[in-house]
Design an enzyme around this catalytic site. Structure first.
Site, PDB file in Angstrom:
ATOM      1  N   SER A  31       0.824  -1.210   0.000  1.00 20.65           N
ATOM      2  CA  SER A  31       0.000   0.000   0.000  1.00 20.65           C
ATOM      3  C   SER A  31       0.856   1.257   0.000  1.00 20.65           C
ATOM      4  CB  SER A  31      -0.916   0.007   1.230  1.00 20.65           C
ATOM      5  OG  SER A  31      -1.834  -1.055   1.183  1.00 20.65           O
ATOM      6  N   HIS A  62      -4.171   0.284  -5.029  1.00 22.50           N
ATOM      7  CA  HIS A  62      -3.519  -0.852  -5.679  1.00 22.50           C
ATOM      8  C   HIS A  62      -3.973  -0.890  -7.137  1.00 22.50           C
ATOM      9  CE1 HIS A  62      -1.976  -3.179  -2.065  1.00 22.50           C
ATOM     10  NE2 HIS A  62      -2.624  -2.158  -1.534  1.00 22.50           N
ATOM     11  N   TYR A  86      -8.344 -10.929   3.116  1.00 25.13           N
ATOM     12  CA  TYR A  86      -9.560 -10.283   3.617  1.00 25.13           C
ATOM     13  C   TYR A  86     -10.487  -9.812   2.498  1.00 25.13           C
ATOM     14  CZ  TYR A  86      -7.136  -5.781   2.825  1.00 25.13           C
ATOM     15  OH  TYR A  86      -6.471  -4.716   2.274  1.00 25.13           O
ATOM     16  N   GLU A  87      -9.997  -9.811   1.257  1.00 30.43           N
ATOM     17  CA  GLU A  87     -10.859  -9.434   0.138  1.00 30.43           C
ATOM     18  C   GLU A  87     -11.845 -10.542  -0.229  1.00 30.43           C
ATOM     19  OE1 GLU A  87      -8.749  -6.924  -3.018  1.00 30.43           O
ATOM     20  OE2 GLU A  87      -7.062  -7.841  -1.958  1.00 30.43           O
ATOM     21  N   MET A 212      -1.359  -7.219   7.074  1.00 26.78           N
ATOM     22  CA  MET A 212      -2.411  -8.103   6.560  1.00 26.78           C
ATOM     23  C   MET A 212      -1.990  -8.825   5.280  1.00 26.78           C
ATOM     24  SD  MET A 212      -5.516  -5.375   7.109  1.00 26.78           S
ATOM     25  CE  MET A 212      -5.603  -4.414   8.633  1.00 26.78           C
ATOM     26  N   SER A 213      -0.687  -8.986   5.077  1.00 26.42           N
ATOM     27  CA  SER A 213      -0.196  -9.631   3.857  1.00 26.42           C
ATOM     28  C   SER A 213       1.177 -10.237   4.125  1.00 26.42           C
ATOM     29  CB  SER A 213      -0.092  -8.593   2.715  1.00 26.42           C
ATOM     30  OG  SER A 213       0.923  -7.643   3.014  1.00 26.42           O
ATOM     31  N   HIS A 248      -6.779   4.099   6.929  1.00 29.39           N
ATOM     32  CA  HIS A 248      -6.075   3.734   5.701  1.00 29.39           C
ATOM     33  C   HIS A 248      -5.470   4.974   5.051  1.00 29.39           C
ATOM     34  CE1 HIS A 248      -5.076   1.058   2.420  1.00 29.39           C
ATOM     35  NE2 HIS A 248      -5.605   1.901   1.547  1.00 29.39           N
TER      36      HIS A 248
END
Length: 279
Positions: A31, A62, A86-87, A212-213, A248
């Protein structure tokens, strides 16, 4: 798992109809860090949406495309935007891009992310080279019948983050006078930020940063024999460690400010990796 292999092969075949470019290194941009892909010596780009069956990134900021080209003469494929668990995608789809880039020829995986600082030694704007990781809070990408074409049933994760690649990054940072710290990264599922109590637990487990990745991507890459390195851009302090609520937007703003130094560090590190005969 055979179906997963066929999906990877099919996606690779679709890309090969657009380009025969063979990367040596794969780079995933987190991000706010995607601008690097706009500045390389580009050979071609492939939108994720052009690849049938390929997961499409839905996160703001993204772009969602592969960029093939050269960074300091190093042939690279760049993911300008990643896919997150989470997507709503299956974990096999989350790591499909990593497996695909390996099938296209990449031997090195350079991971980047925007992360929350857990350790008090970190501050927003810091770079943290990842030395190890904790991935037990997300499903393993290796669950299910093993496909030997990917790798062995029980791959070792003793040195997920390659020691020589880490040394090159450290030396590059020193030479370029770019401050860099080191630490352990922990992946959660997201998309909610961690609660203050969860952050305390994460700290007790020994992690210095959380996001988160990344961790599952590293596992999939090591399973396929790739050499992995990673850098977190600390864009905020994790929940409960700062009086300011997380957002965010804050992540994007801090990443934007850090982008010039980040681009120089990654570019010069890849140049040094290209010069390393043993890699």
């Amino acid at each position: 798992m055979m179906e997963v292999w066929k999906k990877v092969e099919d996606c690779a075949g679709q890309i090969r109809k657009k380009t025969v470019f063979q990367p040596r290194a794969a780079l995933i941009l987190g991000s706010g860090l995607g601008a690097l892909a706009d500045e390389i010596d580009t050979e071609t780009t492939v939108e994720y949406s052009e690849i049938a069956g390929f997961p499409v990134s839905t996160v703001a900021g993204h772009k969602g495309r592969f960029v093939f080209g050269y960074i300091e003469k190093m042939p690279v494929v760049i993911m300008q935007g990643r896919v997150h668990f989470y997507e709503g995608y299956a974990m096999s789809d989350v790591v499909l891009p990593v497996r695909l880039m390996r099938c296209l020829g990449a031997e090195i995986l350079f991971l980047t992310n925007a992360a929350g600082g857990v350790s008090p030694t970190l501050s927003p704007g810091d770079f943290m080279m990842i030395t190890d990781q904790i991935s037990t809070f997300v499903p393993s990408p290796l669950i299910g019948a093993n496909e030997e074409k990917f790798g062995p049933r029980f791959p070792s994760m003793d040195t997920i983050y390659d020691e020589r690649l880490r040394s090159i990054i450290k030396e590059t940072a020193r030479r370029e006078q770019i401050p860099i710290k080191e630490g352990i990264y922990l992946q959660t599922t997201g998309p909610a930020y961690e609660s203050p109590v969860e952050v305390r637990m994460i700290s007790m487990l020994g992690a210095h940063a959380v996001g988160m990745s990344t961790a599952v991507e590293a596992v999939a890459a090591r399973h396929m024999g790739m050499r992995v390195c990673g850098i977190s851009c600390i864009t905020n302090m994790a929940g409960g460690t700062s009086a300011k609520p997380l957002s965010h937007e804050e992540v994007g703003l801090v990443a934007d400010r850090a982008a010039p130094l980040f681009k120089r560090l990654v570019t010069k590190s890849l140049e040094a990796m290209r010069m390393e005969e043993s890699l």
